[in-house]
Write a protein that holds these residues in place. Structure first.
Motif, PDB file in Angstrom:
ATOM      1  N   GLY A 234      -5.776   5.119   0.220  1.00  0.00           N
ATOM      2  CA  GLY A 234      -4.908   5.304   1.328  1.00  0.00           C
ATOM      3  C   GLY A 234      -5.043   5.008   2.419  1.00  0.00           C
ATOM      4  N   LEU A 235      -4.616   4.325   3.439  1.00  0.00           N
ATOM      5  CA  LEU A 235      -4.459   3.991   4.631  1.00  0.00           C
ATOM      6  C   LEU A 235      -3.294   4.618   5.284  1.00  0.00           C
ATOM      7  N   ASP A 236      -3.814   5.089   6.075  1.00  0.00           N
ATOM      8  CA  ASP A 236      -2.226   5.633   6.667  1.00  0.00           C
ATOM      9  C   ASP A 236      -2.912   5.928   8.302  1.00  0.00           C
ATOM     10  N   TYR A 237      -1.316   5.143   8.696  1.00  0.00           N
ATOM     11  CA  TYR A 237      -1.671   4.520  10.035  1.00  0.00           C
ATOM     12  C   TYR A 237      -0.909   5.538  11.154  1.00  0.00           C
ATOM     13  N   GLY A 238      -1.520   6.758  11.863  1.00  0.00           N
ATOM     14  CA  GLY A 238      -0.436   7.732  12.719  1.00  0.00           C
ATOM     15  C   GLY A 238      -0.019   6.723  13.954  1.00  0.00           C
ATOM     16  N   THR A 239       0.057   7.937  15.048  1.00  0.00           N
ATOM     17  CA  THR A 239       0.742   7.542  16.114  1.00  0.00           C
ATOM     18  C   THR A 239      -1.007   7.051  17.467  1.00  0.00           C
ATOM     19  N   ASP A 240      -1.288   7.918  16.498  1.00  0.00           N
ATOM     20  CA  ASP A 240      -2.869   7.434  17.580  1.00  0.00           C
ATOM     21  C   ASP A 240      -4.318   7.509  17.395  1.00  0.00           C
ATOM     22  N   SER A 241      -4.367   7.345  15.324  1.00  0.00           N
ATOM     23  CA  SER A 241      -4.827   6.951  15.106  1.00  0.00           C
ATOM     24  C   SER A 241      -4.657   6.428  13.155  1.00  0.00           C
ATOM     25  N   VAL A 242      -6.025   5.967  12.365  1.00  0.00           N
ATOM     26  CA  VAL A 242      -5.673   5.762  11.713  1.00  0.00           C
ATOM     27  C   VAL A 242      -7.027   6.514  10.373  1.00  0.00           C
ATOM     28  N   ARG A 243      -6.757   6.512   9.053  1.00  0.00           N
ATOM     29  CA  ARG A 243      -6.977   6.956   8.406  1.00  0.00           C
ATOM     30  C   ARG A 243      -6.827   6.800   6.973  1.00  0.00           C
ATOM     31  N   ALA A 244      -8.522   7.121   6.161  1.00  0.00           N
ATOM     32  CA  ALA A 244      -8.533   6.092   4.630  1.00  0.00           C
ATOM     33  C   ALA A 244      -8.880   7.335   4.668  1.00  0.00           C
TER      34      ALA A 244
END
Length: 566
Positions: free
Chosen positions: A7-17
């Motif tokens: 799962g990849l989560d693109y937030g306002t400041d960063s992306v996390r996998a």
């Protein structure tokens, strides 16, 4: 063969996998990448509410995070069977006919109008007003009725209309537009035909006025009345939309090589972070999921039988299948939550950056260390002091509208305010007033759902604020007069994206079953304190009086400006 999903989560400041074990939702490994250009403040003008992000930040983060979790896990690539991406929204960007982001085309690399228009960008206030006025007066279908009855400047059509007016070059060069979650999914997928690529039901329904009852997007006639370029664009967008339990394609060869995965990896239809966060928190009917970060998104699901013909007024949309296929997804939210406190922190840090950093009495190394120490500890110390303030003390009343109001009844022209200041008001008093304000804003959302017949039995908080600030969570429990559970996962949206990925790969038959198996457990629960509930009820009345006053005077000022302009 044991199977895993990403799962990849693109937030306002960063992306996390996150690489997830689909049997129980446990995290094998994770990776975070911060957007370098965004971190440097490039392509943004906060004073004009203009926030743009370069797609290169997102593409670089995509490669870095996926390749790192694959490498660090040591799991054979063929066992990682599916990927799903969630992003902020509405965050559209212009693309060429082959789906290339316009900002990657020579001549547009430094043009903010060719970049992703971030969710918090409010440059399209005027265009949103035009959409709302036309929807109510043109004599045809009111295309805003499933969007809460008010179209926001944060959303798809308003942003595109604004860009088309201020930048003819971008308008003419953009073959089509894609939501962030669709663009990144398309980038990974081997399905390269824009006309038939599976667009997100979540994004289209909540932000682009897509609905089955009028056969998709708003009609060409309606869009032409706004601007003929929108009517022409409609044919280059999409008609059908898809829920995020479906496959959008397989990982293409280019990205298989970049990430270390195989071309048998399924690419799942994209979604928005709040909706996947709700799935990651095991959402069910009559449960309000509050995703609390820089802003909030408040997500619920309801059966068609429970909703019936009701169109919930003043929220951010109700869409069949946007959260869980077969259920109606309901979205609300606050345009600023953590951002309210971050704004105050920036105010207090001003003398540090503008005075101390220019001091000749200490070394540059000492200045840097002191500034970092203050940055890291300021909110913590304010919280400790605010907690000590007795209920009998006079605390200012504040509004949370530093970035406008999203719900209920979107109005991005509204501004925040603070009243009842005195010589006895100290920094912790103002901080406490701002915490109260964001909690009162949450109460308005809960009240609106319940006034419209949507019952709330349980509240679940997810996100950084929920996990890091017991003070805010206890205040929220007191204001709502409801228990609030906190999801244990640091990566609930990414976990929810992994749930969707597991269903699209056929590991689970339904999102509900996958969510209950893989979703986050809970690490804390805050109970309302009876002795404080009445106190906050009285403060809420003062908040409402201030809100009514500011809203009334904002409308008077806007009407006066319109008369002067005419």
């Amino acid at each position: 063969m044991k199977k895993y999903v990403i799962g990849l989560d693109y937030g306002t400041d960063s992306v996390r996998a996150v690489l997830i074990d689909n049997e129980n939702g446990s995290e094998i490994t994770s990776s975070v990448s911060y957007y370098q250009r965004w971190k440097e403040g490039r392509f943004c003008n906060p004073s004009a509410n203009s926030f743009r992000q370069h797609p290169s930040d997102h593409i670089e983060g995509l490669e870095k995070t996926i390749s790192e979790v694959v490498k660090e896990s040591g799991i054979p690539a063929e066992q990682i069977v599916s990927i799903c991406i969630d992003t902020t929204g509405s965050s559209p960007l212009p693309v060429t006919s082959d789906g290339t982001a316009l900002a990657l085309v020579p001549g547009f690399e430094e043009n903010p109008n060719a970049m992703m228009v971030l969710w918090k960008d409010h440059t399209a206030i005027r265009e949103a007003e035009e959409i709302n006025t036309l929807a109510r007066t043109w004599g045809g279908e009111d295309y805003t009725k499933y969007e809460g009855g008010i179209y926001s400047s944060e959303w798809f059509w308003a942003k595109i209309l604004h860009i088309s007016r201020v930048d003819v070059g971008v308008k003419n060069a953009a073959y089509s537009w894609m939501e962030h979650c669709d663009y990144l999914t398309f980038l990974l997928s081997d399905h390269k035909d824009l006309a038939t690529f599976k667009r997100s039901r979540c994004a289209a329904g909540h932000k682009a006025m897509w609905h089955e009852s009028w056969d998709g997007l708003p009609s060409e006639e309606f869009l032409n009345r706004l601007d003929p370029s929108l009517g022409a664009l409609r044919a280059r967008l999409y008609r059908e939309t898809y829920t995020s339990d479906e496959a959008a394609g397989y990982l293409n060869e280019e990205w298989a090589a970049k990430t270390g995965l195989t071309t048998k990896t399924i690419i799942t239809v994209g979604t928005f972070d709040a909706h996947s966060g709700a799935v990651g928190a095991r959402v069910e009917e009559n449960t309000l999921i509050r995703i609390m970060g820089t802003s909030t998104c408040d997500i619920m699901v309801a059966s068609q039988e429970a909703i019936g013909d009701t169109t919930v007024k003043g929220i951010c949309g109700q869409v069949d299948g946007s959260v869980i296929p077969g259920l109606i997804g309901l979205e609300a939210g606050q345009s600023a939550f953590g951002d309210v406190l971050a704004w105050y922190k920036d105010i207090l840090m001003w003398p540090v950056h503008q005075v101390m950093m220019h001091s000749e009495n200490i070394s540059q190394e000492q200045k840097t260390k002191l500034a970092e120490e203050m940055e890291d500890g300021l909110i913590r110390e304010l919280t400790l002091e605010a907690e000590k303030i007795p209920l009998s003390d006079s605390v200012p009343i504040a509004l949370d509208w530093v970035n406008g109001r999203r719900t209920p009844d979107a109005d991005q022209q509204l501004k925040a305010a603070i009243s009842q200041l005195s010589l006895g008001t100290k920094a912790p008093h103002i901080f406490k007033a701002l915490v109260n304000a964001i909690c009162f804003g949450a109460k308005k959302i809960v009240d609106r759902f319940e006034e419209e017949g949507v019952k709330i039995n349980k509240v679940i908080g997810i996100g950084g604020v929920a996990r890091k600030s017991p003070f805010i969570m206890q205040t929220l429990a007191n204001v709502l007069n409801m228990p609030i559970a906190v999801a244990a996962s640091d990566q609930t949206p990414a976990l929810g994206a992994a749930v969707y990925a597991a269903v699209s790969a056929g590991i689970y038959p339904t999102v509900q079953e996958a969510s209950m198996k893989m979703g986050s457990r809970f690490e804390a629960e805050y109970q309302p304190k009876a002795e404080e509930v009445q106190h906050y009820r009285e403060l809420m009345q003062q908040y409402q009086k201030l809100a009514d006053f500011v809203e009334y005077n904002t409308r008077l000022q806007n009407n006066s400006k319109e008369l002067q302009n005419s």
